[in-house]
Every structure is written in C-alpha cells, then in structure tokens.
Motif scaffolding. Structure first.
Motif, PDB file in Angstrom:
ATOM      1  N   ARG A   1       1.008  -1.237  -0.493  1.00 29.22           N
ATOM      2  CA  ARG A   1       0.419  -0.416   0.135  1.00 29.22           C
ATOM      3  C   ARG A   1       0.803   0.968   0.106  1.00 29.22           C
ATOM      4  NH1 ARG A   1      -2.649  -3.863   3.176  1.00 29.22           N
ATOM      5  NH2 ARG A   1      -5.291  -3.873   2.406  1.00 29.22           N
ATOM      6  N   PRO A   2       0.472   2.385  -0.993  1.00 26.31           N
ATOM      7  CA  PRO A   2       1.548   3.722  -0.879  1.00 26.31           C
ATOM      8  C   PRO A   2       0.688   4.170   0.618  1.00 26.31           C
ATOM      9  CG  PRO A   2      -0.506   4.351  -2.489  1.00 26.31           C
ATOM     10  CD  PRO A   2      -0.127   1.769  -1.262  1.00 26.31           C
ATOM     11  N   LEU A   3       2.213   4.977   1.425  1.00 21.86           N
ATOM     12  CA  LEU A   3       1.650   6.059   2.326  1.00 21.86           C
ATOM     13  C   LEU A   3       1.828   7.149   1.575  1.00 21.86           C
ATOM     14  CD1 LEU A   3       4.261   4.367   4.881  1.00 21.86           C
ATOM     15  CD2 LEU A   3       1.969   4.063   4.522  1.00 21.86           C
ATOM     16  N   GLN A   4       2.448   8.072   1.229  1.00 26.21           N
ATOM     17  CA  GLN A   4       2.666   8.752   1.022  1.00 26.21           C
ATOM     18  C   GLN A   4       3.920   9.434  -0.262  1.00 26.21           C
ATOM     19  OE1 GLN A   4       3.815  11.242   4.794  1.00 26.21           O
ATOM     20  NE2 GLN A   4       6.433  11.347   3.888  1.00 26.21           N
ATOM     21  N   ARG A   5       3.700  10.495  -0.840  1.00 23.01           N
ATOM     22  CA  ARG A   5       4.202  11.114  -1.892  1.00 23.01           C
ATOM     23  C   ARG A   5       5.183  12.169  -1.154  1.00 23.01           C
ATOM     24  NH1 ARG A   5       4.289  10.908  -6.589  1.00 23.01           N
ATOM     25  NH2 ARG A   5       1.858  10.455  -7.282  1.00 23.01           N
ATOM     26  N   VAL A   6       6.708  11.770  -2.130  1.00 23.16           N
ATOM     27  CA  VAL A   6       7.706  12.412  -1.012  1.00 23.16           C
ATOM     28  C   VAL A   6       8.318  13.711  -2.591  1.00 23.16           C
ATOM     29  CG1 VAL A   6      10.023  11.707  -0.803  1.00 23.16           C
ATOM     30  CG2 VAL A   6       7.965  10.629   0.421  1.00 23.16           C
TER      31      VAL A   6
ATOM     32  N   SER B   1      -6.318   6.758  -4.803  1.00 24.98           N
ATOM     33  CA  SER B   1      -6.502   8.433  -3.866  1.00 24.98           C
ATOM     34  C   SER B   1      -7.325   6.885  -2.359  1.00 24.98           C
ATOM     35  CB  SER B   1      -8.133   8.375  -4.526  1.00 24.98           C
ATOM     36  OG  SER B   1      -8.835   8.173  -4.723  1.00 24.98           O
ATOM     37  N   ASP B   2      -7.804   5.953  -2.758  1.00 29.24           N
ATOM     38  CA  ASP B   2      -7.488   5.082  -1.984  1.00 29.24           C
ATOM     39  C   ASP B   2      -7.560   4.140  -0.928  1.00 29.24           C
ATOM     40  OD1 ASP B   2      -8.895   2.970  -0.080  1.00 29.24           O
ATOM     41  OD2 ASP B   2      -9.996   1.824  -1.170  1.00 29.24           O
ATOM     42  N   ARG B   3      -6.211   4.909  -0.409  1.00 29.53           N
ATOM     43  CA  ARG B   3      -4.605   4.314   0.396  1.00 29.53           C
ATOM     44  C   ARG B   3      -4.984   2.646   0.721  1.00 29.53           C
ATOM     45  NH1 ARG B   3      -1.080   7.892  -0.660  1.00 29.53           N
ATOM     46  NH2 ARG B   3      -2.022   9.450  -1.673  1.00 29.53           N
ATOM     47  N   GLU B   4      -6.424   1.982   0.145  1.00 27.18           N
ATOM     48  CA  GLU B   4      -6.076   0.795   0.868  1.00 27.18           C
ATOM     49  C   GLU B   4      -5.882  -0.242  -0.106  1.00 27.18           C
ATOM     50  OE1 GLU B   4      -7.078  -1.180   3.929  1.00 27.18           O
ATOM     51  OE2 GLU B   4      -6.387   1.541   4.957  1.00 27.18           O
TER      52      GLU B   4
ATOM     53  N   ILE C   1       5.675   0.814 -13.097  1.00 26.76           N
ATOM     54  CA  ILE C   1       4.274   0.825 -11.255  1.00 26.76           C
ATOM     55  C   ILE C   1       2.719   0.450 -12.190  1.00 26.76           C
ATOM     56  CG2 ILE C   1       4.453   2.544  -9.475  1.00 26.76           C
ATOM     57  CD1 ILE C   1       6.045   3.858  -9.854  1.00 26.76           C
ATOM     58  N   ARG C   2       2.280   0.163 -11.178  1.00 27.04           N
ATOM     59  CA  ARG C   2       0.921  -0.374 -11.603  1.00 27.04           C
ATOM     60  C   ARG C   2       0.208  -0.830  -9.947  1.00 27.04           C
ATOM     61  NH1 ARG C   2       1.238  -4.708 -15.721  1.00 27.04           N
ATOM     62  NH2 ARG C   2       3.169  -3.246 -16.648  1.00 27.04           N
ATOM     63  N   LEU C   3      -1.032  -0.606 -11.059  1.00 31.81           N
ATOM     64  CA  LEU C   3      -2.063  -1.353  -9.313  1.00 31.81           C
ATOM     65  C   LEU C   3      -2.525  -2.458  -9.723  1.00 31.81           C
ATOM     66  CD1 LEU C   3      -5.538   0.683 -10.028  1.00 31.81           C
ATOM     67  CD2 LEU C   3      -3.803   1.319  -8.701  1.00 31.81           C
ATOM     68  N   ALA C   4      -1.690  -3.079  -8.427  1.00 28.18           N
ATOM     69  CA  ALA C   4      -1.669  -4.844  -7.887  1.00 28.18           C
ATOM     70  C   ALA C   4      -2.797  -5.259  -8.661  1.00 28.18           C
ATOM     71  CB  ALA C   4      -1.454  -5.306  -6.678  1.00 28.18           C
ATOM     72  N   PRO C   5      -2.674  -6.561  -9.166  1.00 29.32           N
ATOM     73  CA  PRO C   5      -4.118  -7.046  -9.894  1.00 29.32           C
ATOM     74  C   PRO C   5      -4.258  -7.742  -8.856  1.00 29.32           C
ATOM     75  CG  PRO C   5      -1.815  -8.276 -10.637  1.00 29.32           C
ATOM     76  CD  PRO C   5      -1.496  -6.917 -10.451  1.00 29.32           C
ATOM     77  N   ASP C   6      -5.635  -8.228  -8.612  1.00 24.19           N
ATOM     78  CA  ASP C   6      -6.963  -8.848  -7.462  1.00 24.19           C
ATOM     79  C   ASP C   6      -6.532  -9.951  -7.479  1.00 24.19           C
ATOM     80  OD1 ASP C   6      -8.642  -9.002  -5.615  1.00 24.19           O
ATOM     81  OD2 ASP C   6     -10.364  -9.002  -7.217  1.00 24.19           O
ATOM     82  N   SER C   7      -5.771 -10.628  -6.855  1.00 23.32           N
ATOM     83  CA  SER C   7      -6.054 -12.008  -6.599  1.00 23.32           C
ATOM     84  C   SER C   7      -7.164 -13.213  -7.196  1.00 23.32           C
ATOM     85  CB  SER C   7      -5.765 -12.944  -5.289  1.00 23.32           C
ATOM     86  OG  SER C   7      -6.547 -12.441  -4.307  1.00 23.32           O
TER      87      SER C   7
END
Length: 173
Positions: free
Chosen positions: A77-82, A114-117, A161-167
C-alpha cells in the motif's frame, strides 16, 4: 479407347507452368508468414526487463545487502508522496515498519490511488539512495530537501508501477 488414354496423359505445358508458379507462391507466402510470426514473438518481451524477485518491503528494509543491485517486485500500500516523482510504501502501516522510498524512473507519471487501501505493484532495482548518481543514470531531477531522510538507505528505482492485480482476477484467468 487408346486414343482417350493418350489425350489424358498428354499434359498442356502452360498448365504445368501455372501449377509451378502457384506452388512457388504458396511456399513464399508460408515462409513470409513464418518470419512475421517469429518476429512478433521476439518483440513481445523486451530483453531489457530482467526477471524480478517478489519480496516484501520489510525484506528490503531488513536485508538490503542481499537485495542491492537486484530487480525486485513489491506489492504494498502506498503511504505518502515524496517530491514530484517518488512515494513511500510499507507492509506495516500501523506497527512502525520502515517505509521504503520508491523513485519513479519508468518514464510514465503515476498518480497514487486516492483510496490508500488499494495495493500497488512496483518493479525495479534496489539501490542505496545516492541522489547525484540516480539523477544522472535515470535522467531524473530529484529535489534534495525531500530526500534527506532516505540518503544511503535502500530505495527501489521503479521501472514499472501499476495497481496490483486482484488475486481473484489472477485465478480466474
């Protein structure tokens, strides 16, 4: 009756030429098709992307010497932008796990969800953060003031970098 058999056995020379040309066209077409199929398979997987080892951010933080210089894939999960082109990820958001900096060197912008989950998948090389070398090698401009806390710590220089595929989506394929 013998005349009929003689007429059947006599071949027309123009028919033999056309038959030979037709067979040559078929052979040439099959050869071209084979070449195009072969080229399409070799171009599908570029040789510049090495095989990545799936690891956790905890492994990157705790065993950096074993992973420095290796290409890894992290799902977290991403935490914060740097800064403008980086962000942090961590497996342990609430238990004090050390966040890992991810520097986007993919050449494509990536907006954190936007959804950090949502889980993202990052593939890249593990390196110690040395800003001048990374800026030069990957043609980046990193603002020093954002990266002070990460100097000489392990970071992932992300090439993908990409959204991880749903298992569940993976098992359905």
């Amino acid at each position: 009756m013998a005349d009929r058999d003689d007429k059947r056995n006599q071949r027309n020379p123009s028919q033999d030429v056309f038959k030979g040309l037709w067979q040559a066209k078929v052979v040439i077409a099959i050869a071209f098709l084979a070449v195009f199929v072969r080229l399409s398979y070799t171009n599908e997987q570029p040789a510049t992307i090495p095989t990545a080892q799936l690891v956790t951010t905890s492994e990157v933080a705790n065993y950096p010497d074993e992973l420095i210089g290796k290409t890894v894939t992290v799902r977290s999960r991403p935490l914060q932008r740097v800064g403008l082109s980086s962000f942090t990820v961590s497996d342990r958001r609430f238990f004090g796990g050390e966040p890992i900096l991810v520097v986007n060197a993919s050449g494509r912008p990536f907006d954190l969800p936007s959804d950090r989950e949502n889980i993202i998948q990052v593939t890249g090389e593990v390196r110690n953060l040395a800003i001048p070398q990374i800026e030069q090698q990957y043609n980046l401009s990193l603002q020093d003031q954002y990266y002070r806390d990460y100097i000489n710590k392990p970071v992932i220089i992300a090439r993908d970098i990409r959204l991880a595929p749903d298992s569940t989506a993976i098992t359905l394929r």
